[in-house]
Design a protein around this motif. Structure first.
Motif, PDB file in Angstrom:
ATOM      1  N   LEU A 180       0.701  -1.138   0.016  1.00 14.85           N
ATOM      2  CA  LEU A 180       0.046   0.181   0.017  1.00 14.85           C
ATOM      3  C   LEU A 180       0.895   1.242   0.087  1.00 14.85           C
ATOM      4  O   LEU A 180       0.435   2.000  -0.788  1.00 14.85           O
ATOM      5  N   LEU A 182      -3.274   1.901  -3.685  1.00 10.14           N
ATOM      6  CA  LEU A 182      -4.473   1.141  -3.522  1.00 10.14           C
ATOM      7  C   LEU A 182      -4.565  -0.211  -3.978  1.00 10.14           C
ATOM      8  O   LEU A 182      -4.917  -1.301  -3.491  1.00 10.14           O
ATOM      9  N   ALA A 235      -2.331  -3.024  -3.397  1.00  7.60           N
ATOM     10  CA  ALA A 235      -2.445  -3.714  -2.468  1.00  7.60           C
ATOM     11  C   ALA A 235      -3.676  -4.475  -2.130  1.00  7.60           C
ATOM     12  O   ALA A 235      -3.815  -5.634  -1.272  1.00  7.60           O
ATOM     13  N   LEU A 236      -5.004  -4.048  -2.609  1.00  3.14           N
ATOM     14  CA  LEU A 236      -6.079  -4.755  -2.495  1.00  3.14           C
ATOM     15  C   LEU A 236      -5.931  -6.215  -3.223  1.00  3.14           C
ATOM     16  O   LEU A 236      -6.551  -7.237  -2.631  1.00  3.14           O
ATOM     17  N   GLU A 279      -6.217   6.516   1.043  1.00  2.00           N
ATOM     18  CA  GLU A 279      -5.633   5.084   0.547  1.00  2.00           C
ATOM     19  C   GLU A 279      -5.971   4.217   1.658  1.00  2.00           C
ATOM     20  O   GLU A 279      -6.260   3.116   1.807  1.00  2.00           O
ATOM     21  N   THR A 280      -5.327   4.709   2.938  1.00  4.40           N
ATOM     22  CA  THR A 280      -5.495   3.803   4.180  1.00  4.40           C
ATOM     23  C   THR A 280      -6.772   3.455   4.530  1.00  4.40           C
ATOM     24  O   THR A 280      -7.209   2.229   4.673  1.00  4.40           O
ATOM     25  N   TYR A 315      -8.655   1.287   1.976  1.00  6.18           N
ATOM     26  CA  TYR A 315      -8.142  -0.134   1.752  1.00  6.18           C
ATOM     27  C   TYR A 315      -8.673  -1.069   3.206  1.00  6.18           C
ATOM     28  O   TYR A 315      -9.067  -2.229   2.935  1.00  6.18           O
ATOM     29  N   CYS A 319     -12.161  -1.637   2.638  1.00  7.91           N
ATOM     30  CA  CYS A 319     -12.220  -3.006   1.540  1.00  7.91           C
ATOM     31  C   CYS A 319     -11.690  -4.308   2.082  1.00  7.91           C
ATOM     32  O   CYS A 319     -12.371  -5.349   1.852  1.00  7.91           O
ATOM     33  N   GLN A 320     -10.801  -4.219   2.907  1.00  8.07           N
ATOM     34  CA  GLN A 320     -10.219  -5.517   3.673  1.00  8.07           C
ATOM     35  C   GLN A 320     -11.236  -6.263   4.331  1.00  8.07           C
ATOM     36  O   GLN A 320     -11.500  -7.273   4.582  1.00  8.07           O
TER      37      GLN A 320
END
Length: 398
Positions: free
Chosen positions: A262, A267, A270-271, A302-303, A306, A309-310
């Motif tokens: 990330l 983004l 990382a996803l 972004e954090t 993320y 979504c995580q």
């Protein structure tokens, strides 16, 4: 549960079809003010784009979050609204909560939801600057003539909201100076502190414990080459396997705490990386859709995107009993939208069964509020759709 889209020209107020129809309705029925507002994405603010009879350009600067103002309330509720005389039906102290009423000095109006792809995507507003009984007849005649269509959009003209429903649908404005102006909050400070602590622990794992174990693994393999009998060799092989397993678990823990992907790549990479881990762990196939042209966003944005979504992917992978999960990412007109959809068993969004820590959905909502985003959770027998829409220029309060 489909997602709609408008052309750039439409969202810039350049659709002649909409403009002509707005003008025609205003002329034919004698409305003092007629307007159409559209939302670019689910959860995005509604903006008045097409109008007839405006006194100034002030209304064009109004952006209504779902639940705020006439347009925002109708957009959020998906129901039409009719006020024949706001002086008798509304507390004058509430006028400022309805920016278009204030900007155009309206006294009676009819606001109809406009639909596309089974979602409310806009609002048609017809209004007078006076309050007369004849106005109701004009509204009704116009609704009959529309017969459920405004150009290529569906018109909802049933189940009008009363004042009590309007009050329930209203949310507090998110700021007087700007749509994104929000005060500092204890929640934002806590989550920001958590991210800092996650980053610190992740680095300590990677630079400290993992490095020490890597050295131990190297020495164990050297000792394996020096083994003098099968018993020693077998024991050292078990030691090497145990260290390798510990290193893999530490790597997964470090990524979960704060993925370096990330920070270094952004983004989407990382996803994708996290989705591969969930595929391996839970078996569901995770497919990425959409066209995310922008490679990087504000680090704070972004954090939080993320993390949300995580959590959505983890819940879908573990609990939805779905073999296929779709992640859609798009960015346009200053907004980023991410949706996670499964085709599993669904759940009661009002009273979800608590699983695990039970902090998943509240945590997602808290993170969404930090980036001034709209988080939508829809679930039923055909699956669950979680949609996050956030302004790309937003950053959490610190």
């Amino acid at each position: 549960m489909g997602l709609w889209s408008f052309s750039e020209a439409t969202l810039n107020g350049e659709c002649t079809q909409y403009a002509d129809e707005v003008k025609r309705l205003g002329t034919d029925y004698g409305f003092d003010f007629t307007a159409v507002g559209l939302a670019a994405l689910p959860g995005a603010p509604l903006k008045w784009l097409y109008s007839q009879g405006s006194t100034s350009d002030r209304f064009r600067r109004i952006m209504l979050a779902p639940g705020r103002g006439i347009g925002g309330i109708v957009l959020k509720a998906g129901k039409p609204m009719l006020f024949t005389d706001i002086d008798t039906e509304m507390d004058p102290r509430e006028y400022s909560s309805y920016p278009i009423v204030f900007a155009e000095d309206l006294r009676s109006f009819c606001a109809l939801p406009l639909g596309k792809d089974s979602r409310t995507v806009g609002v048609l507003l017809m209004a007078f600057r006076t309050a007369k009984e004849a106005h109701v007849l004009a509204f009704r005649s116009c609704v009959r003539e529309l017969d459920g269509r405004f150009c290529d959009l569906e018109v909802v003209a049933q189940d009008f909201m009363d004042f009590e429903e309007v009050s329930k649908s209203t949310v507090e404005p998110v700021g007087s100076a700007s749509l994104f102006a929000m005060s500092n909050s204890s929640v934002s400070l806590v989550i920001h502190a958590q991210e800092q602590e996650r980053t610190r622990i992740s680095r300590e794992i990677h630079d400290g414990i993992s490095q020490e174990l890597a050295v131990a693994a190297m020495k164990a393999r050297l000792a394996l080459g020096l083994a003098q009998d099968s018993d020693q060799e077998g024991m050292l092989q078990e030691v090497c396997a145990g260290i390798d397993m510990a290193l893999e678990q530490l790597h997964d823990l470090s990524v979960e705490l704060r993925p370096s992907t990330l920070d270094h790549f952004g983004l989407l990479p990382a996803l994708r990386s996290r989705a591969l881990a969930f595929e391996r762990a839970y078996g569901a196939r995770i497919e990425f859709l959409g066209d995310l042209q922008i490679p990087r966003f504000d680090p704070a944005l972004e954090t939080q995107v993320y993390r949300i979504c995580q959590e959505a992917l983890l819940n879908a992978s573990k609990y939805a009993e779905s073999d296929h999960i779709e992640v859609t990412l798009t960015a346009s007109n200053g907004w980023i939208m991410v949706s996670v959809q499964d085709h599993g068993s669904g759940f009661d969004t009002e009273k979800p069964v608590v699983r695990g820590s039970g902090c998943g959905l509240p945590g997602m909502r808290e993170r969404a509020s930090l980036i001034h985003a709209e988080l939508s959770i829809e679930s039923g027998p055909k699956g669950t759709l979680i949609t996050l829409t956030a302004p790309m220029g937003s950053a959490p309060d610190r």
